[in-house]
Motif scaffolding. Structure first.
Motif, PDB file in Angstrom:
ATOM      1  N   VAL A 165       0.856  -2.007   0.007  1.00 18.98           N
ATOM      2  CA  VAL A 165       0.455  -0.370  -0.059  1.00 18.98           C
ATOM      3  C   VAL A 165       0.747   1.473   0.100  1.00 18.98           C
ATOM      4  CG1 VAL A 165      -1.772   1.283   0.858  1.00 18.98           C
ATOM      5  CG2 VAL A 165      -1.838  -0.893   1.107  1.00 18.98           C
ATOM      6  N   ALA A 166       1.876   0.949   0.889  1.00 19.52           N
ATOM      7  CA  ALA A 166       2.572   2.476   1.159  1.00 19.52           C
ATOM      8  C   ALA A 166       3.367   2.680  -1.031  1.00 19.52           C
ATOM      9  CB  ALA A 166       3.910   2.559   1.833  1.00 19.52           C
ATOM     10  N   TYR A 167       4.097   1.468  -0.791  1.00 25.93           N
ATOM     11  CA  TYR A 167       4.687   1.558  -2.107  1.00 25.93           C
ATOM     12  C   TYR A 167       3.868   2.293  -3.144  1.00 25.93           C
ATOM     13  CZ  TYR A 167       6.563   0.621  -6.484  1.00 25.93           C
ATOM     14  OH  TYR A 167       7.814   0.478  -7.812  1.00 25.93           O
ATOM     15  N   ASN A 168       2.907   1.198  -3.295  1.00 26.60           N
ATOM     16  CA  ASN A 168       2.279   1.436  -4.169  1.00 26.60           C
ATOM     17  C   ASN A 168       1.461   3.305  -4.287  1.00 26.60           C
ATOM     18  OD1 ASN A 168       1.550  -0.804  -6.108  1.00 26.60           O
ATOM     19  ND2 ASN A 168      -0.252  -1.235  -4.674  1.00 26.60           N
ATOM     20  N   GLN A 169       0.956   3.704  -3.420  1.00 28.81           N
ATOM     21  CA  GLN A 169       0.524   5.309  -3.399  1.00 28.81           C
ATOM     22  C   GLN A 169       2.513   6.579  -3.903  1.00 28.81           C
ATOM     23  OE1 GLN A 169      -2.311   6.620  -2.350  1.00 28.81           O
ATOM     24  NE2 GLN A 169      -1.330   8.252  -3.043  1.00 28.81           N
ATOM     25  N   TRP A 170       3.217   5.904  -3.357  1.00 31.14           N
ATOM     26  CA  TRP A 170       4.383   6.285  -3.536  1.00 31.14           C
ATOM     27  C   TRP A 170       4.918   6.822  -5.166  1.00 31.14           C
ATOM     28  CZ3 TRP A 170       7.097   8.914   0.398  1.00 31.14           C
ATOM     29  CH2 TRP A 170       8.159   9.605   0.389  1.00 31.14           C
ATOM     30  N   GLN A 175       2.062   7.069  -6.769  1.00 29.41           N
ATOM     31  CA  GLN A 175       1.328   7.785  -7.519  1.00 29.41           C
ATOM     32  C   GLN A 175       1.272   9.447  -7.575  1.00 29.41           C
ATOM     33  OE1 GLN A 175      -1.596   6.467  -9.292  1.00 29.41           O
ATOM     34  NE2 GLN A 175      -0.036   5.044  -8.806  1.00 29.41           N
ATOM     35  N   PHE A 176       2.450   9.936  -8.548  1.00 28.75           N
ATOM     36  CA  PHE A 176       3.582  11.456  -8.240  1.00 28.75           C
ATOM     37  C   PHE A 176       2.563  12.876  -7.970  1.00 28.75           C
ATOM     38  CE2 PHE A 176       6.002   8.584 -10.371  1.00 28.75           C
ATOM     39  CZ  PHE A 176       7.262   8.320  -9.260  1.00 28.75           C
ATOM     40  N   ARG A 177       0.842  12.339  -9.292  1.00 27.31           N
ATOM     41  CA  ARG A 177       0.547  13.282  -8.932  1.00 27.31           C
ATOM     42  C   ARG A 177       0.220  13.917  -7.734  1.00 27.31           C
ATOM     43  NH1 ARG A 177      -2.285   9.165 -10.207  1.00 27.31           N
ATOM     44  NH2 ARG A 177      -4.429   9.096  -9.394  1.00 27.31           N
ATOM     45  N   THR A 178       0.082  13.167  -6.573  1.00 19.46           N
ATOM     46  CA  THR A 178      -0.499  13.289  -5.359  1.00 19.46           C
ATOM     47  C   THR A 178       0.399  13.950  -4.062  1.00 19.46           C
ATOM     48  OG1 THR A 178       0.302  10.604  -4.749  1.00 19.46           O
ATOM     49  CG2 THR A 178      -2.374  11.345  -5.532  1.00 19.46           C
ATOM     50  N   PHE A 179       2.067  13.931  -4.762  1.00 16.47           N
ATOM     51  CA  PHE A 179       2.432  14.240  -3.945  1.00 16.47           C
ATOM     52  C   PHE A 179       1.952  15.353  -2.952  1.00 16.47           C
ATOM     53  CE2 PHE A 179       6.492  12.050  -4.854  1.00 16.47           C
ATOM     54  CZ  PHE A 179       6.371  10.315  -4.579  1.00 16.47           C
ATOM     55  N   ARG A 191       9.995  -2.448  -2.803  1.00 13.39           N
ATOM     56  CA  ARG A 191      11.568  -2.620  -2.745  1.00 13.39           C
ATOM     57  C   ARG A 191      12.366  -1.334  -2.278  1.00 13.39           C
ATOM     58  NH1 ARG A 191      13.855  -7.208  -4.193  1.00 13.39           N
ATOM     59  NH2 ARG A 191      15.709  -6.081  -2.537  1.00 13.39           N
ATOM     60  N   HIS A 192      11.979  -0.696  -3.373  1.00 11.16           N
ATOM     61  CA  HIS A 192      12.477   0.986  -4.035  1.00 11.16           C
ATOM     62  C   HIS A 192      11.962   1.557  -5.294  1.00 11.16           C
ATOM     63  CE1 HIS A 192      15.925  -1.833  -6.049  1.00 11.16           C
ATOM     64  NE2 HIS A 192      15.902  -0.746  -6.682  1.00 11.16           N
ATOM     65  N   LEU A 193      12.150   2.510  -5.086  1.00 13.12           N
ATOM     66  CA  LEU A 193      12.404   3.713  -6.343  1.00 13.12           C
ATOM     67  C   LEU A 193      14.013   5.011  -6.215  1.00 13.12           C
ATOM     68  CD1 LEU A 193       9.090   5.142  -8.227  1.00 13.12           C
ATOM     69  CD2 LEU A 193      11.153   6.481  -8.141  1.00 13.12           C
ATOM     70  N   THR A 213      -4.028   5.921  -3.417  1.00 15.63           N
ATOM     71  CA  THR A 213      -5.204   6.093  -4.887  1.00 15.63           C
ATOM     72  C   THR A 213      -5.096   5.689  -5.963  1.00 15.63           C
ATOM     73  OG1 THR A 213      -3.472   8.300  -4.564  1.00 15.63           O
ATOM     74  CG2 THR A 213      -4.952   8.520  -3.789  1.00 15.63           C
ATOM     75  N   GLY A 214      -4.500   5.006  -6.670  1.00 17.58           N
ATOM     76  CA  GLY A 214      -3.729   4.173  -7.322  1.00 17.58           C
ATOM     77  C   GLY A 214      -2.550   2.994  -7.379  1.00 17.58           C
ATOM     78  N   THR A 215      -2.223   2.304  -8.771  1.00 20.26           N
ATOM     79  CA  THR A 215      -0.934   1.313  -8.214  1.00 20.26           C
ATOM     80  C   THR A 215      -0.253   1.595  -9.672  1.00 20.26           C
ATOM     81  OG1 THR A 215      -2.471  -0.280  -9.164  1.00 20.26           O
ATOM     82  CG2 THR A 215      -2.124  -0.294  -6.680  1.00 20.26           C
ATOM     83  N   TRP A 216       0.762   1.271 -10.122  1.00 20.75           N
ATOM     84  CA  TRP A 216       1.668   1.169 -11.147  1.00 20.75           C
ATOM     85  C   TRP A 216       2.800   0.075 -10.270  1.00 20.75           C
ATOM     86  CZ3 TRP A 216       6.669   1.174 -12.982  1.00 20.75           C
ATOM     87  CH2 TRP A 216       6.720   1.053 -14.431  1.00 20.75           C
TER      88      TRP A 216
END
Length: 172
Positions: free
Chosen positions: A18-23, A25-29, A71-73, A143-146
Motif C-alpha cells: 500500500v505504501a509503495y503503490n501510493q508513492w 502516484q506522483f500526482r498526489t505528492f 522494494r525501492h525507487l 489512490t492508484g497503483t503502478w
C-alpha cells in the motif's frame, strides 16, 4: 558535483504494498510533500516537477533510474536543483512497513549550503515522510497503483498489467 546526503526513515501503519503503490502516484505528492506544487508523469520513467523552495520556484525533469515494486525507487533530477534520491520500503509485519527516503543534493550555491547547515533539508525530508505517513494512514488504501519495473532505462510492465505504461490523468 559535490553532494550532501540526507536520510530519514518512518514506520507507517499500512502494508508495504500500500505504501509503495501510493508513492508511485506522483500526482498526489503536493498533498503531502512540502514545496511540491505539481508533478506530471511524462512517461513511465520521466516526471516533470514544479517545486517551491523558499522564494524560488523550480521546474525540472527527473528520470526514474530503477524501480522495483515493494522494494525501492531511485530517481535523478535532470535539471536544477540537481539531486538524486532513493525511497525504500521494508515490511515490518503484515500491516506495517518502514519507508526510508535518502536525498543527495548538489551544493552549487551559498543559499543551499546555508540551508543544509541550518538543517532545513533534514527537516524537509522528515516532514515529507511524516506527512506521507499521515496521508496514507488516513486514506487506508492507495489512490492508484503502478506495478511495473524500471532498470537501466528499460520499462517492464507487471505481468498482470494490460494498460499503457503512461498513466492517463490530466496534465493541464
Amino acid at each position: 558535483m559535490a553532494m550532501s546526503t540526507t536520510e530519514e526513515s518512518i514506520d507507517v501503519d499500512v502494508p508495504v504494498h500500500v505504501a509503495y503503490n501510493q508513492w508511485t502516484q506522483f500526482r498526489t505528492f503536493p498533498r503531502f510533500m512540502d514545496g511540491v506544487r505539481r508533478v506530471d508523469q511524462i512517461q513511465a520513467a520521466f516526471t516533470h516537477w514544479v517545486v517551491r523552495y523558499g522564494a524560488k520556484t523550480y521546474r525540472f525533469d527527473a528520470e526514474i533510474l530503477e524501480q522495483v515494486p515493494d522494494r525501492h525507487l531511485t530517481w535523478e533530477a535532470l535539471d536544477a536543483p540537481r539531486h538524486r534520491g532513493t525511497v525504500t520500503f521494508r515490511a515490518l509485519d503484515a500491516d506495517r512497513c518502514r519507508v526510508t527516503l535518502r536525498i543527495g543534493l548538489s551544493k552549487p550555491g551559498v543559499t543551499e549550503r546555508a540551508g543544509d547547515a541550518l538543517g532545513l533539508t533534514r527537516r524537509a525530508v522528515r516532514r515529507s515522510l511524516t506527512c506521507f505517513k499521515e496521508f496514507i494512514e488516513h486514506q487506508g488504501c492507495e489512490t492508484g497503483t503502478w506495478r511495473g519495473e524500471i532498470s537501466k532505462g528499460h520499462v517492464r510492465l507487471d505481468a498482470g498489467q494490460d494498460r499503457p505504461v503512461v498513466p492517463t490523468w490530466p496534465t493541464g
